[in-house]
Every structure is written in C-alpha cells, then in structure tokens.
Write a protein that holds these residues in place. Structure first.
Motif, PDB file in Angstrom:
ATOM      1  N   ALA A  72       0.833  -1.212   0.000  1.00  0.00           N
ATOM      2  CA  ALA A  72       0.000   0.000   0.000  1.00  0.00           C
ATOM      3  C   ALA A  72       0.864   1.256   0.000  1.00  0.00           C
ATOM      4  O   ALA A  72       0.531   2.255  -0.646  1.00  0.00           O
ATOM      5  CB  ALA A  72      -0.934   0.005   1.206  1.00  0.00           C
ATOM      6  N   GLY A  73       1.991   1.204   0.704  1.00  0.00           N
ATOM      7  CA  GLY A  73       2.909   2.340   0.726  1.00  0.00           C
ATOM      8  C   GLY A  73       3.534   2.581  -0.631  1.00  0.00           C
ATOM      9  O   GLY A  73       3.658   3.725  -1.087  1.00  0.00           O
ATOM     10  N   LYS A  74       3.894   1.501  -1.292  1.00  0.00           N
ATOM     11  CA  LYS A  74       4.483   1.619  -2.635  1.00  0.00           C
ATOM     12  C   LYS A  74       3.459   2.189  -3.623  1.00  0.00           C
ATOM     13  O   LYS A  74       3.776   3.040  -4.448  1.00  0.00           O
ATOM     14  CB  LYS A  74       4.993   0.253  -3.093  1.00  0.00           C
ATOM     15  CG  LYS A  74       5.862   0.305  -4.319  1.00  0.00           C
ATOM     16  CD  LYS A  74       6.506  -1.049  -4.574  1.00  0.00           C
ATOM     17  CE  LYS A  74       7.522  -0.908  -5.638  1.00  0.00           C
ATOM     18  NZ  LYS A  74       8.865  -1.218  -5.237  1.00  0.00           N
ATOM     19  N   GLU A  75       2.230   1.727  -3.512  1.00  0.00           N
ATOM     20  CA  GLU A  75       1.163   2.215  -4.381  1.00  0.00           C
ATOM     21  C   GLU A  75       0.900   3.706  -4.122  1.00  0.00           C
ATOM     22  O   GLU A  75       0.756   4.497  -5.060  1.00  0.00           O
ATOM     23  CB  GLU A  75      -0.108   1.402  -4.140  1.00  0.00           C
ATOM     24  CG  GLU A  75      -1.248   1.732  -5.064  1.00  0.00           C
ATOM     25  CD  GLU A  75      -2.465   0.838  -4.842  1.00  0.00           C
ATOM     26  OE1 GLU A  75      -3.455   1.034  -5.573  1.00  0.00           O
ATOM     27  OE2 GLU A  75      -2.437  -0.025  -3.945  1.00  0.00           O
ATOM     28  N   THR A  76       0.862   4.074  -2.860  1.00  0.00           N
ATOM     29  CA  THR A  76       0.649   5.477  -2.485  1.00  0.00           C
ATOM     30  C   THR A  76       1.762   6.355  -3.036  1.00  0.00           C
ATOM     31  O   THR A  76       1.503   7.439  -3.581  1.00  0.00           O
ATOM     32  CB  THR A  76       0.557   5.619  -0.955  1.00  0.00           C
ATOM     33  OG1 THR A  76      -0.554   4.839  -0.498  1.00  0.00           O
ATOM     34  CG2 THR A  76       0.381   7.067  -0.536  1.00  0.00           C
ATOM     35  N   LEU A  77       2.991   5.898  -2.898  1.00  0.00           N
ATOM     36  CA  LEU A  77       4.130   6.652  -3.433  1.00  0.00           C
ATOM     37  C   LEU A  77       3.976   6.828  -4.943  1.00  0.00           C
ATOM     38  O   LEU A  77       4.237   7.918  -5.479  1.00  0.00           O
ATOM     39  CB  LEU A  77       5.449   5.948  -3.106  1.00  0.00           C
ATOM     40  CG  LEU A  77       6.715   6.628  -3.610  1.00  0.00           C
ATOM     41  CD1 LEU A  77       6.876   8.016  -2.986  1.00  0.00           C
ATOM     42  CD2 LEU A  77       7.939   5.765  -3.292  1.00  0.00           C
ATOM     43  N   GLY A  78       3.532   5.793  -5.631  1.00  0.00           N
ATOM     44  CA  GLY A  78       3.317   5.885  -7.073  1.00  0.00           C
ATOM     45  C   GLY A  78       2.287   6.946  -7.450  1.00  0.00           C
ATOM     46  O   GLY A  78       2.458   7.679  -8.421  1.00  0.00           O
ATOM     47  N   PHE A  79       1.238   7.033  -6.653  1.00  0.00           N
ATOM     48  CA  PHE A  79       0.180   8.013  -6.927  1.00  0.00           C
ATOM     49  C   PHE A  79       0.642   9.448  -6.684  1.00  0.00           C
ATOM     50  O   PHE A  79       0.238  10.360  -7.399  1.00  0.00           O
ATOM     51  CB  PHE A  79      -1.050   7.753  -6.052  1.00  0.00           C
ATOM     52  CG  PHE A  79      -1.853   6.554  -6.457  1.00  0.00           C
ATOM     53  CD1 PHE A  79      -2.129   6.262  -7.784  1.00  0.00           C
ATOM     54  CD2 PHE A  79      -2.353   5.696  -5.481  1.00  0.00           C
ATOM     55  CE1 PHE A  79      -2.871   5.160  -8.151  1.00  0.00           C
ATOM     56  CE2 PHE A  79      -3.099   4.579  -5.841  1.00  0.00           C
ATOM     57  CZ  PHE A  79      -3.365   4.309  -7.174  1.00  0.00           C
ATOM     58  N   PHE A  80       1.456   9.659  -5.662  1.00  0.00           N
ATOM     59  CA  PHE A  80       1.760  11.027  -5.220  1.00  0.00           C
ATOM     60  C   PHE A  80       3.216  11.432  -5.370  1.00  0.00           C
ATOM     61  O   PHE A  80       3.607  12.498  -4.900  1.00  0.00           O
ATOM     62  CB  PHE A  80       1.336  11.204  -3.755  1.00  0.00           C
ATOM     63  CG  PHE A  80      -0.131  11.031  -3.548  1.00  0.00           C
ATOM     64  CD1 PHE A  80      -1.024  12.007  -3.957  1.00  0.00           C
ATOM     65  CD2 PHE A  80      -0.627   9.876  -2.961  1.00  0.00           C
ATOM     66  CE1 PHE A  80      -2.384  11.850  -3.781  1.00  0.00           C
ATOM     67  CE2 PHE A  80      -1.992   9.705  -2.780  1.00  0.00           C
ATOM     68  CZ  PHE A  80      -2.879  10.692  -3.189  1.00  0.00           C
ATOM     69  N   LYS A  81       4.030  10.622  -6.046  1.00  0.00           N
ATOM     70  CA  LYS A  81       5.458  10.920  -6.169  1.00  0.00           C
ATOM     71  C   LYS A  81       5.703  12.286  -6.814  1.00  0.00           C
ATOM     72  O   LYS A  81       6.673  12.965  -6.494  1.00  0.00           O
ATOM     73  CB  LYS A  81       6.174   9.824  -6.956  1.00  0.00           C
ATOM     74  CG  LYS A  81       7.681   9.994  -6.954  1.00  0.00           C
ATOM     75  CD  LYS A  81       8.351   8.829  -7.656  1.00  0.00           C
ATOM     76  CE  LYS A  81       9.840   9.016  -7.731  1.00  0.00           C
ATOM     77  NZ  LYS A  81      10.269  10.132  -8.539  1.00  0.00           N
ATOM     78  N   ASP A  82       4.821  12.704  -7.679  1.00  0.00           N
ATOM     79  CA  ASP A  82       5.000  14.002  -8.345  1.00  0.00           C
ATOM     80  C   ASP A  82       4.897  15.171  -7.363  1.00  0.00           C
ATOM     81  O   ASP A  82       5.285  16.290  -7.686  1.00  0.00           O
ATOM     82  CB  ASP A  82       4.002  14.168  -9.486  1.00  0.00           C
ATOM     83  CG  ASP A  82       2.555  14.183  -9.022  1.00  0.00           C
ATOM     84  OD1 ASP A  82       2.225  13.452  -8.065  1.00  0.00           O
ATOM     85  OD2 ASP A  82       1.747  14.929  -9.604  1.00  0.00           O
TER      86      ASP A  82
END
Length: 171
Positions: A72-82
């Motif tokens: 879930a953390g990896k997915e969250t990072l993917g969504f908001f990395k920008d």
C-alpha cells in the motif's frame, strides 16, 4: 503545493523504496535532522502515522525498530510521487550514497531476546542478505545479562561464528 506533513510522509516512503532494505528509526530520523527539514518529534509523528495507516511496516527488537515499505505504501508513493520535490529526491539519493554500506551492515545483522516460559532467555541471532536469512540461530541462556551480552557480541563476531559453523558442518 503539498503540506509539509504530506511531504515528510512521501519522503519516508521514497527513502524506503530507494533503500532496497528496511531502515531503522535512527536512520530515517538522521536524514531529516541532517538536512534540517524538521525536528525529531515531527519525524516520529510521521512514522507513527505511516505505520497506523499500514503504509510502512515496523519490526521491533529490544534495541531497534526497522521499517519497510508495504504494498500500500508503494502504491501510495506511485500516486503522489509528483508531489515530492526533485531536490528532496536528490538529497535522499545523496544520503544513501554516503551511508548505504553502513546502513546495509547495520540492518543485516540482527540480535534480539525474549523471556521463555521456563524463565530463561531465548536469544535469536540472524544475518540477512537481500531479505533472506543466511543464518538464523537461537540460543537459550539463563540470565538477561547473558542474553544482552550475546546480542552485543553477535554484532561483532557473527562472521567468525558463521565461518566456524560452516567449517564444522561441511566437513
């Protein structure tokens, strides 16, 4: 622009994603303190929030807590990395380049103990590499002081113990 608390969360997720291995509370905190992004107490608040929301996983021993990125953390990072500033990303990369060998060594040699039902202490000594155990040894000792001594000595003598056991067992 994202709020500082959100940036701190994303920074920790980014650090755990980039490291390739779990990081200790001290290692994460040191990054924020060295770069003067925020204070220790705010870092602890952010870490607690990330654990509570299952974006990172905490694994504690008697002397240390290590954190790893969850799916879930990896997915969250993917969504908001920008939302993460490229300068912060560069600071993280620089921090790892400077400390990666030391971090890997610190995080791959583990020792912990707990009291058993018969009032002894079970000491678990491990050496990990790339998420796999190279050695996982549990010893039982009668006192807490001996358990603590085994934990401390394991950090210094694990290579000798491993070499001795391999020599003895592969004959």
């Amino acid at each position: 622009m994202a709020k500082p608390f959100t940036i701190y969360k994303l920074t920790i997720l980014y650090m755990l994603n980039k490291s390739g291995f779990p990081l200790t509370n001290t290692q994460i905190s040191n990054f924020f303190l060295e770069k003067e992004y925020t204070d220790y107490f705010r870092v602890q608040e952010v870490i607690r929030d990330l654990v509570d929301t299952s974006l990172i996983h905490a694994e504690s021993t008697h002397s240390n807590t290590q954190y790893s990125l969850t799916a879930a953390g990896k997915e969250t990072l993917g969504f908001f990395k920008d939302k993460l500033n490229p300068d912060i990303e560069a600071d993280v990369i620089q921090f790892f380049e400077k400390n990666k060998l030391e971090f890997r060594q610190e995080n791959s040699i583990l020792a912990d103990y707990h009291k058993t039902t018969n009032q002894n202490y079970a000491v678990r000594c491990q050496v990990r590499s790339d998420g796999s155990n190279i050695i996982d040894l549990t010893l039982t000792v009668p006192t807490r002081e001996q358990a603590e001594a085994v934990c401390c000595n394991w950090k210094e003598q694990n290579e000798d113990v491993y070499a001795y056991l391999m020599d003895l067992l592969i004959k």
